[in-house]
Write an enzyme that holds these catalytic residues in place. Structure first.
Site, PDB file in Angstrom:
ATOM      1  N   ASP A 253      -5.169  -6.067   6.352  1.00  0.00           N
ATOM      2  CA  ASP A 253      -6.547  -5.530   5.570  1.00  0.00           C
ATOM      3  C   ASP A 253      -7.352  -7.012   5.242  1.00  0.00           C
ATOM      4  OD1 ASP A 253      -8.282  -3.691   4.851  1.00  0.00           O
ATOM      5  OD2 ASP A 253      -7.082  -3.310   2.912  1.00  0.00           O
TER       6      ASP A 253
ATOM      7  N   ASP B 254      -1.457 -17.348   4.131  1.00  0.00           N
ATOM      8  CA  ASP B 254      -2.512 -17.912   3.390  1.00  0.00           C
ATOM      9  C   ASP B 254      -3.173 -19.086   4.519  1.00  0.00           C
ATOM     10  OD1 ASP B 254      -0.050 -19.184   3.103  1.00  0.00           O
ATOM     11  OD2 ASP B 254      -0.445 -19.653   0.917  1.00  0.00           O
TER      12      ASP B 254
ATOM     13  N   ASP C 205     -10.828  -8.402   7.794  1.00  0.00           N
ATOM     14  CA  ASP C 205     -12.121  -8.690   7.031  1.00  0.00           C
ATOM     15  C   ASP C 205     -12.822 -10.187   7.065  1.00  0.00           C
ATOM     16  OD1 ASP C 205     -12.111  -5.949   6.049  1.00  0.00           O
ATOM     17  OD2 ASP C 205     -13.293  -6.242   4.413  1.00  0.00           O
TER      18      ASP C 205
ATOM     19  N   LYS D   8       4.443 -14.057   4.529  1.00  0.00           N
ATOM     20  CA  LYS D   8       4.790 -15.197   3.346  1.00  0.00           C
ATOM     21  C   LYS D   8       6.363 -15.093   2.940  1.00  0.00           C
ATOM     22  CE  LYS D   8       2.544 -17.592   0.049  1.00  0.00           C
ATOM     23  NZ  LYS D   8       1.937 -18.946   0.453  1.00  0.00           N
TER      24      LYS D   8
ATOM     25  N   TYR E 110       0.759  -1.023   0.129  1.00  0.00           N
ATOM     26  CA  TYR E 110       0.027  -0.121  -0.164  1.00  0.00           C
ATOM     27  C   TYR E 110       0.963   1.182   0.007  1.00  0.00           C
ATOM     28  CZ  TYR E 110      -4.328  -2.654   1.117  1.00  0.00           C
ATOM     29  OH  TYR E 110      -5.158  -3.518   1.077  1.00  0.00           O
TER      30      TYR E 110
END
Ligand code: ATP
Length: 325
Positions: free
Chosen positions: A221, A197, A225, A165, A119
């Site tokens: 993020d 993941d 969610d 990751k 980002y």
């Protein structure tokens, strides 16, 4: 002393849920509210999605309460987070009695690095049809978010998991993990590194196994969610964007254009953000009162339609305020 709170309702349901949170703050503390515009509405009116005056207000207030921005979200929230010097995005996701959740004891807190990663805003077009994005990871920001996350976990009694990751993004997430390891070493604390993941799957299968989850920007993020889905939806998730001296508080949800104007948005995420604001300013008892009122209102109703009820935003807000009297 009266705390100065910048209030930026923004677009869509931001303008519906923020007033409820302001009434709640007014009921539990001594705050001076100063209002400013941002978002699609501000762009249409003033030619800027984030007018200078709004940025200034947030940069100088003791804390900021923000609602949501629509299409202009990236032009608003990223500079606003910067204006308050925020580097940590804290997103608690917990299950509440009276609300359908995957498991009644989910109690997660995502501590998300929010200044860099993918980002960082560095995208380019190499040639037509080929675009790239640069991911930024620094040792300093990795150590800073790790220190914040470990402190938060120690203060609130959580175990720590670190999402990464590094098996694929070896250099960037490798540096992130090295930063976390160095800070953990200095503090003599334990944590569990977890591939992000696989963590997404485990958060669904065994959500009660986790507490504080320290994450790079994008992972935080997405995973938060996901956690919203585990506990009953975005209408419940508050967040804090914390810097060394100031902070900005906002619901995790956006402007929800699909329900904006209907008066049915759930105000709880924003009210819980207001509780985090109280805590940040040292008003722990006020924060606790707000959380208790939310707990009771969710348990006994009335609840908004996203939680299966038929209350309006105002109705749910009035029920909260009644419990604060
Ligand atoms: P934006 O473009 O501003 O991010 P969005 O619709 O893509 O808007 P959200 O605003 O986060 O993203 O909303 C996602 C979904 O969750 C929508 O269906 C919305 O109605 C629902 N939702 C979000 N917040 C609330 C809320 N406070 N109360 C009820 N439903 C909500």
């Amino acid at each position: 002393m009266t705390d100065r709170i910048a209030v930026i309702p923004g677009d869509g349901i931001g303008g519906e849920v923020v007033p409820v949170a302001v009434r709640v703050l007014d009921a539990v503390g001594d705050f001076a509210f100063e209002y400013a515009e941002a978002g699609d509405g501000a762009l249409a009116e003033t030619g800027s999605a984030l007018p200078d005056g709004t940025r200034e207000l947030a940069a100088n207030a003791d804390a900021t309460l923000f609602g949501a921005a629509g299409e202009t979200a990236a032009d608003v929230i990223l500079p606003l987070r910067e204006a308050v010097g925020s580097f940590a995005n804290v997103r608690p996701a917990r299950a509440y009695p009276g609300v359908d959740a995957f498991h009644p004891e989910i109690d997660l807190v995502f501590v998300r690095e929010n200044t860099e990663g993918v980002y960082a805003g560095i995208e380019s077009e190499i040639t037509e049809g080929v675009r790239t994005l640069t991911r930024v990871t620094t040792e300093a920001a990795s150590r800073r978010i790790a220190a914040f996350g470990f402190d938060y976990a120690a203060e609130h009694g959580y175990d720590v998991t670190v999402a990464h990751k590094a098996n694929v993004m070896r250099r960037t997430d490798g540096l992130f993990l090295d930063g976390v390891a160095a800070v953990a070493d200095e503090r003599g604390v334990d944590y569990e590194p977890h591939l992000m993941d696989a963590l997404a799957m485990h958060l669904v299968m065994d959500p009660t196994e986790y507490g504080v989850v320290i994450c790079p920007n994008l992972a935080g993020d997405v995973l938060s969610d996901l956690a919203a889905g585990l506990v009953g939806g975005l209408g419940l998730l508050p967040s804090a964007n914390v810097g060394p001296d100031r902070a900005l508080f906002e619901p995790v949800h956006g402007s929800a254009p699909d329900i904006a104007g209907e008066g049915i948005a759930n105000p709880v995420a924003t009210v819980l953000s207001a509780a985090m604001l109280c805590e940040f300013l040292g008003h722990d008892a006020a924060a606790e009162r707000v959380r208790e009122a939310v707990l009771e209102t969710l348990a006994d109703g009335p609840r908004t339609p996203d939680l299966g009820g038929d209350a309006t935003t105002d109705g749910a807000g009035r029920a909260l305020l009644d419990r604060l009297d």
